[in-house]
Design a protein around this motif. Structure first.
Motif, PDB file in Angstrom:
ATOM      1  N   ALA A 290       0.833  -1.202   0.000  1.00 52.98           N
ATOM      2  CA  ALA A 290       0.000   0.000   0.000  1.00 52.98           C
ATOM      3  C   ALA A 290       0.868   1.252   0.000  1.00 52.98           C
ATOM      4  O   ALA A 290       0.590   2.221  -0.726  1.00 52.98           O
ATOM      5  N   ASN A 291       1.941   1.242   0.801  1.00 48.42           N
ATOM      6  CA  ASN A 291       2.840   2.399   0.853  1.00 48.42           C
ATOM      7  C   ASN A 291       3.567   2.602  -0.478  1.00 48.42           C
ATOM      8  O   ASN A 291       3.772   3.739  -0.911  1.00 48.42           O
ATOM      9  N   PHE A 292       3.956   1.503  -1.111  1.00 46.13           N
ATOM     10  CA  PHE A 292       4.620   1.582  -2.415  1.00 46.13           C
ATOM     11  C   PHE A 292       3.686   2.220  -3.445  1.00 46.13           C
ATOM     12  O   PHE A 292       4.064   3.157  -4.159  1.00 46.13           O
ATOM     13  N   LEU A 293       2.443   1.723  -3.500  1.00 41.17           N
ATOM     14  CA  LEU A 293       1.463   2.298  -4.425  1.00 41.17           C
ATOM     15  C   LEU A 293       1.180   3.754  -4.080  1.00 41.17           C
ATOM     16  O   LEU A 293       1.095   4.608  -4.965  1.00 41.17           O
ATOM     17  N   GLY A 294       1.005   4.035  -2.792  1.00 36.01           N
ATOM     18  CA  GLY A 294       0.703   5.391  -2.373  1.00 36.01           C
ATOM     19  C   GLY A 294       1.789   6.372  -2.753  1.00 36.01           C
ATOM     20  O   GLY A 294       1.506   7.492  -3.199  1.00 36.01           O
ATOM     21  N   PHE A 295       3.051   5.956  -2.601  1.00 35.40           N
ATOM     22  CA  PHE A 295       4.165   6.837  -2.941  1.00 35.40           C
ATOM     23  C   PHE A 295       4.126   7.225  -4.418  1.00 35.40           C
ATOM     24  O   PHE A 295       4.197   8.408  -4.771  1.00 35.40           O
ATOM     25  N   TYR A 296       3.985   6.240  -5.296  1.00 38.70           N
ATOM     26  CA  TYR A 296       4.015   6.529  -6.732  1.00 38.70           C
ATOM     27  C   TYR A 296       2.712   7.128  -7.238  1.00 38.70           C
ATOM     28  O   TYR A 296       2.730   7.998  -8.124  1.00 38.70           O
TER      29      TYR A 296
ATOM     30  N   ASP B  23       5.497 -13.659   4.413  1.00 40.00           N
ATOM     31  CA  ASP B  23       4.670 -13.530   3.218  1.00 40.00           C
ATOM     32  C   ASP B  23       5.535 -13.115   2.037  1.00 40.00           C
ATOM     33  O   ASP B  23       6.226 -12.096   2.094  1.00 40.00           O
ATOM     34  N   SER B  24       5.495 -13.893   0.964  1.00 37.58           N
ATOM     35  CA  SER B  24       6.226 -13.535  -0.242  1.00 37.58           C
ATOM     36  C   SER B  24       5.394 -12.536  -1.039  1.00 37.58           C
ATOM     37  O   SER B  24       4.322 -12.868  -1.529  1.00 37.58           O
ATOM     38  N   LEU B  25       5.892 -11.315  -1.160  1.00 37.27           N
ATOM     39  CA  LEU B  25       5.160 -10.260  -1.851  1.00 37.27           C
ATOM     40  C   LEU B  25       5.839  -9.851  -3.154  1.00 37.27           C
ATOM     41  O   LEU B  25       5.569  -8.786  -3.690  1.00 37.27           O
ATOM     42  N   VAL B  26       6.701 -10.712  -3.664  1.00 36.57           N
ATOM     43  CA  VAL B  26       7.443 -10.384  -4.879  1.00 36.57           C
ATOM     44  C   VAL B  26       6.506 -10.232  -6.071  1.00 36.57           C
ATOM     45  O   VAL B  26       6.560  -9.236  -6.797  1.00 36.57           O
ATOM     46  N   ALA B  27       5.631 -11.213  -6.305  1.00 42.65           N
ATOM     47  CA  ALA B  27       4.716 -11.136  -7.443  1.00 42.65           C
ATOM     48  C   ALA B  27       3.706  -9.996  -7.285  1.00 42.65           C
ATOM     49  O   ALA B  27       3.465  -9.255  -8.241  1.00 42.65           O
ATOM     50  N   PRO B  28       3.084  -9.813  -6.108  1.00 40.54           N
ATOM     51  CA  PRO B  28       2.196  -8.662  -5.941  1.00 40.54           C
ATOM     52  C   PRO B  28       2.895  -7.323  -6.198  1.00 40.54           C
ATOM     53  O   PRO B  28       2.318  -6.414  -6.791  1.00 40.54           O
TER      54      PRO B  28
ATOM     55  N   ALA C  30       1.896  -4.453  -8.925  1.00 41.22           N
ATOM     56  CA  ALA C  30       1.755  -3.047  -8.551  1.00 41.22           C
ATOM     57  C   ALA C  30       2.671  -2.172  -9.410  1.00 41.22           C
ATOM     58  O   ALA C  30       2.276  -1.093  -9.879  1.00 41.22           O
ATOM     59  N   ASN C  31       3.883  -2.636  -9.644  1.00 38.04           N
ATOM     60  CA  ASN C  31       4.839  -1.916 -10.478  1.00 38.04           C
ATOM     61  C   ASN C  31       4.308  -1.767 -11.898  1.00 38.04           C
ATOM     62  O   ASN C  31       4.373  -0.681 -12.497  1.00 38.04           O
ATOM     63  N   ALA C  32       3.757  -2.855 -12.451  1.00 35.97           N
ATOM     64  CA  ALA C  32       3.195  -2.811 -13.803  1.00 35.97           C
ATOM     65  C   ALA C  32       2.024  -1.835 -13.883  1.00 35.97           C
ATOM     66  O   ALA C  32       1.849  -1.119 -14.880  1.00 35.97           O
ATOM     67  N   LEU C  33       1.221  -1.808 -12.820  1.00 39.21           N
ATOM     68  CA  LEU C  33       0.068  -0.897 -12.779  1.00 39.21           C
ATOM     69  C   LEU C  33       0.539   0.557 -12.808  1.00 39.21           C
ATOM     70  O   LEU C  33      -0.017   1.393 -13.544  1.00 39.21           O
ATOM     71  N   ILE C  34       1.557   0.868 -12.032  1.00 41.66           N
ATOM     72  CA  ILE C  34       2.103   2.225 -12.002  1.00 41.66           C
ATOM     73  C   ILE C  34       2.649   2.625 -13.374  1.00 41.66           C
ATOM     74  O   ILE C  34       2.394   3.726 -13.872  1.00 41.66           O
ATOM     75  N   VAL C  35       3.392   1.710 -14.002  1.00 40.43           N
ATOM     76  CA  VAL C  35       3.978   2.001 -15.315  1.00 40.43           C
ATOM     77  C   VAL C  35       2.884   2.196 -16.360  1.00 40.43           C
ATOM     78  O   VAL C  35       2.945   3.124 -17.183  1.00 40.43           O
ATOM     79  N   ALA C  36       1.848   1.349 -16.339  1.00 41.98           N
ATOM     80  CA  ALA C  36       0.754   1.457 -17.313  1.00 41.98           C
ATOM     81  C   ALA C  36       0.036   2.795 -17.179  1.00 41.98           C
ATOM     82  O   ALA C  36      -0.297   3.443 -18.182  1.00 41.98           O
TER      83      ALA C  36
END
Length: 289
Positions: A146-152, A240-245, A249-255
């Motif tokens: 959530a913080n990663f998405l919020g930042f970008y 919790d492995s959050l690599v794929a999520p 999220a990264n792809a969503l930001i780039v798109a």
């Protein structure tokens, strides 16, 4: 979970001797069986790998991987942290931890790429770019996403609200005025957060578009969302492995950035001037010094 267990119990009398051994092990140790390969399950109960494969076919599955996946899907929100540690210990055996974990994370990304719904992904992009306000919620380990998405998103939009999660009432106070022109982005992986699910349902009831980033169509978040972004998460470990999520999220930001390229360029030109003026980043030393 009860459906699969009931099926195994009802079919038990007609199984062969070896298949009965497999069935009893699954009934008593389903948390461990879900993460054993066919060969390891066979070795554990004292039967051949082919007997394990036939057992899966007897239950109506195309092969053992399908049975294994069904077990994993049905128990992923039931394992306690202690059970996850036990499963992790069994899976690791004496293998190299670094190599095993990194390979598992690579598999999670590969499986996510193969299975993600491209229409849902584009639907999420469209909903976010057209939103009046964007609310983001992820608690516990999902708060990192959530913080990663919020930042970008704060660099891409001027209408982003990253929800604080000190209490349940505080969450609802922050989304009190959510409405039809808004988007709620909920993130949770096993064990699923009741707070996140409750907030998603509230947002949906108020007419907001709801996006879920979660691990399975069986996730309770999937049933509360208009757009479901599925990312595989290996929950066998207590971590919790959050690599794929994170990749999704990264792809969503780039798109979103690509769809608003002109605005984004202006934003980052302004930011570069601010970063330079206020000495935000370490500068490379001049050559020869």
């Amino acid at each position: 979970m009860n459906d699969l267990i009931s099926k195994i119990q009802s079919e038990l009398p007609r199984f062969s001797k070896g298949q009965k051994q497999i069935a009893r092990y699954i009934l008593e140790h389903y948390d461990k069986a879900a993460f054993l390969t066919a060969s390891r399950l066979g070795a554990t109960v004292g039967v051949s790998e082919s007997t394990v494969v036939r057992f899966a076919s007897e239950l109506g599955y195309e092969g053992y991987p399908h049975l294994q996946r069904a077990l994993q899907e049905m128990i992923r929100n039931k394992l306690t942290s202690v059970q996850r540690i036990e499963v992790s210990k069994d899976r690791m055996g004496g293998r190299d931890v670094l190599q095993t974990v990194l390979h598992a994370d690579m598999d999670m990304i590969r499986m996510t790429l193969d299975s993600i719904d491209r229409d849902a992904f584009q639907g999420a992009v469209d909903a976010l770019t057209g939103a009046r306000r964007i609310y983001i919620l992820g608690v516990r380990s999902s708060s990192a996403l959530a913080n990663f998405l919020g930042f970008y998103f704060n660099l891409l939009f001027d209408n982003v609200i990253l929800l604080h999660t000190n209490s349940v009432s505080e969450i609802f106070e922050q989304i009190l005025r959510i409405g039809e022109e808004d988007v709620f982005f909920g993130i949770s992986f096993p064990r699923y957060s009741k707070r996140t699910l409750s907030a998603m349902k509230y947002a949906g009831d108020r007419g907001a578009r709801v996006i879920a980033l979660t691990d399975s169509q069986l996730s309770p978040l999937a049933r509360a969302a208009d757009h479901v972004l599925l990312a595989h998460s290996d929950m066998a470990s207590f971590v919790d492995s959050l690599v794929a999520p994170l990749s999704v999220a990264n792809a969503l930001i780039v798109a979103i950035g690509m769809s608003r390229r002109g605005e984004i360029e202006q934003t980052f030109n302004s930011l570069e001037r601010i970063w330079e003026e206020y000495d935000v980043y370490e500068k490379a030393e001049d050559e020869g010094t």
